[in-house]
Design an enzyme around this catalytic site. Structure first.
Site, PDB file in Angstrom:
ATOM      1  N   GLY A 115      20.014   5.618  27.951  1.00 15.99           N
ATOM      2  CA  GLY A 115      19.565   5.366  26.597  1.00 15.99           C
ATOM      3  C   GLY A 115      20.615   4.577  25.839  1.00 15.99           C
ATOM      4  N   CYS A 116      20.196   3.894  24.772  1.00 15.38           N
ATOM      5  CA  CYS A 116      21.150   3.080  24.012  1.00 15.38           C
ATOM      6  C   CYS A 116      22.227   3.956  23.367  1.00 15.38           C
ATOM      7  CB  CYS A 116      20.422   2.228  22.976  1.00 15.38           C
ATOM      8  SG  CYS A 116      19.390   3.146  21.812  1.00 15.38           S
ATOM      9  N   TRP A 117      21.826   5.051  22.721  1.00 19.06           N
ATOM     10  CA  TRP A 117      22.820   5.929  22.093  1.00 19.06           C
ATOM     11  C   TRP A 117      23.748   6.586  23.112  1.00 19.06           C
ATOM     12  CZ3 TRP A 117      24.211   5.646  17.283  1.00 19.06           C
ATOM     13  CH2 TRP A 117      23.300   5.261  16.290  1.00 19.06           C
ATOM     14  N   THR A 119      24.795   5.491  25.852  1.00 20.15           N
ATOM     15  CA  THR A 119      25.705   4.496  26.433  1.00 20.15           C
ATOM     16  C   THR A 119      27.046   4.476  25.701  1.00 20.15           C
ATOM     17  OG1 THR A 119      23.915   3.107  27.281  1.00 20.15           O
ATOM     18  CG2 THR A 119      26.029   2.027  26.863  1.00 20.15           C
ATOM     19  N   TYR A 285      27.945  -2.668  20.671  1.00 22.35           N
ATOM     20  CA  TYR A 285      27.156  -3.310  21.719  1.00 22.35           C
ATOM     21  C   TYR A 285      25.802  -3.681  21.131  1.00 22.35           C
ATOM     22  CZ  TYR A 285      25.873   1.699  22.281  1.00 22.35           C
ATOM     23  OH  TYR A 285      25.518   3.009  22.072  1.00 22.35           O
TER      24      TYR A 285
END
Length: 314
Positions: A115-117, A119, A285
């Site tokens: 998931g983005c969070w 990461t 990011y």
């Protein structure tokens, strides 16, 4: 050798991002399904089983259904949904997470995209837990803001379409206020910590980009690590990475959410006050880059035995 790839859910935000990165590449043949056939289980099954690789950019239940339609042991899957991020039998697709993680991805039949969070959290925390600088049972918190494209079409509409019922003028809003966000099990499992962090996500009025941070009271930690030790540990963890970089603390004036927007890299920074022993570990990011589409392309490259950075913007 040409790789036959099917992106299931190619019309969504992440799917479009991945397709854009892969379209120019001659070594990849993109298989497509006509719009009228997308809900035809037989035709979906045929194309899923015909592909060498499948990238799933679907809601969780649809991703599980797609996996169930694959009836051979040849088609390899990268799931960009959250359906399998803590599931047994799936390799976690963050190549930088552990020594040997990239090799595990290379051999895997089933890879789950981070998931983005998670990461940003894992990039900052996992090396410190592994080194014993942060105890596995230390109470952690994690906060930040993401570009609104991370919420898919509905959130993009919320911020961009003034005629939409859900349109908002807000510049920044907090969410996840039940403290039961679906990313928490993923963060806890892959950071290898006893309890999930107190998670404080927000979305900002910026299309893409991400800034997230973990605060640490260095003087309260059992080993009382210095900021220099924290930074050196992160640098050592990512010294061979072309994607994750640790910037030395030079400019303390600001860090911007757009710092890595439009790229597939992940940048880590350590800021600290030596008088108080307080530190802020910050990751920047692109929520659609290393936080989603870029990570999927990186995993595809690794699984296919190609240059891991092929098609990425660094």
């Amino acid at each position: 050798m040409t790789i036959r790839l099917f992106i299931d859910g190619a019309a969504g935000t992440t799917g479009l991002e991945i397709r854009e990165r892969l379209a120019p590449r001659k070594e990849i043949e993109l298989l497509t399904l006509a719009d009228k056939d997308r809900k035809d289980a037989k035709k979906r099954s045929e194309i899923l089983n015909d592909a060498d690789f499948v990238i799933l950019c679907l809601p969780d239940d649809a991703a599980r259904e797609a996996v169930s339609l694959i009836a051979n042991d040849r088609t390899r899957v990268i799931d960009a949904s959250s359906a399998h991020r803590v599931a047994e039998g799936w390799v976690y697709g963050m190549a930088e997470l552990e020594p040997g993680q990239s090799a595990a991805i290379a051999e895997a039949a089933r890879v789950t995209n981070p998931g983005c969070w998670p990461t940003g959290f894992l990039a900052l925390v996992r090396p410190l837990v592994r080194a014993g600088l942060v105890p596995h049972d230390w109470p952690l918190s994690y906060s930040g803001a993401s570009g609104y494209s991370g919420g898919g079409r509905s959130m993009i509409e919320e911020f961009e379409d003034e005629s939409a019922a859900n349109y908002t003028h807000t510049a920044y809003r907090a969410y996840g206020l039940t403290l039961a966000h679906k990313h928490l099990p993923e963060m806890q499992k892959h950071a290898r910590i006893a309890e999930p962090p107190i998670f404080q996500p927000a979305v900002a009025r910026v299309m893409r980009g991400m800034i997230s941070e973990v605060p640490l009271p260095l003087n309260a930690l059992p080993r009382r690590p210095s900021a220099a030790t924290i930074e050196a540990t992160l640098q050592e963890a990512y010294r061979d990475s072309k994607i994750v970089r640790v910037l030395p603390t030079v400019d303390t004036s600001a860090v911007h959410i757009e710092a890595d927007s439009g790229t597939d890299r992940l940048t880590l920074r350590v800021f600290a006050n030596p008088d108080t022993g307080h530190a802020r570990l910050i990751a920047t990011y692109d929520n659609l880059g290393k936080g989603a589409g870029g990570a999927a392309v990186q995993n595809l490259n690794i699984m296919a035995g190609l240059d891991p950075t092929a098609g990425l913007v660094l």
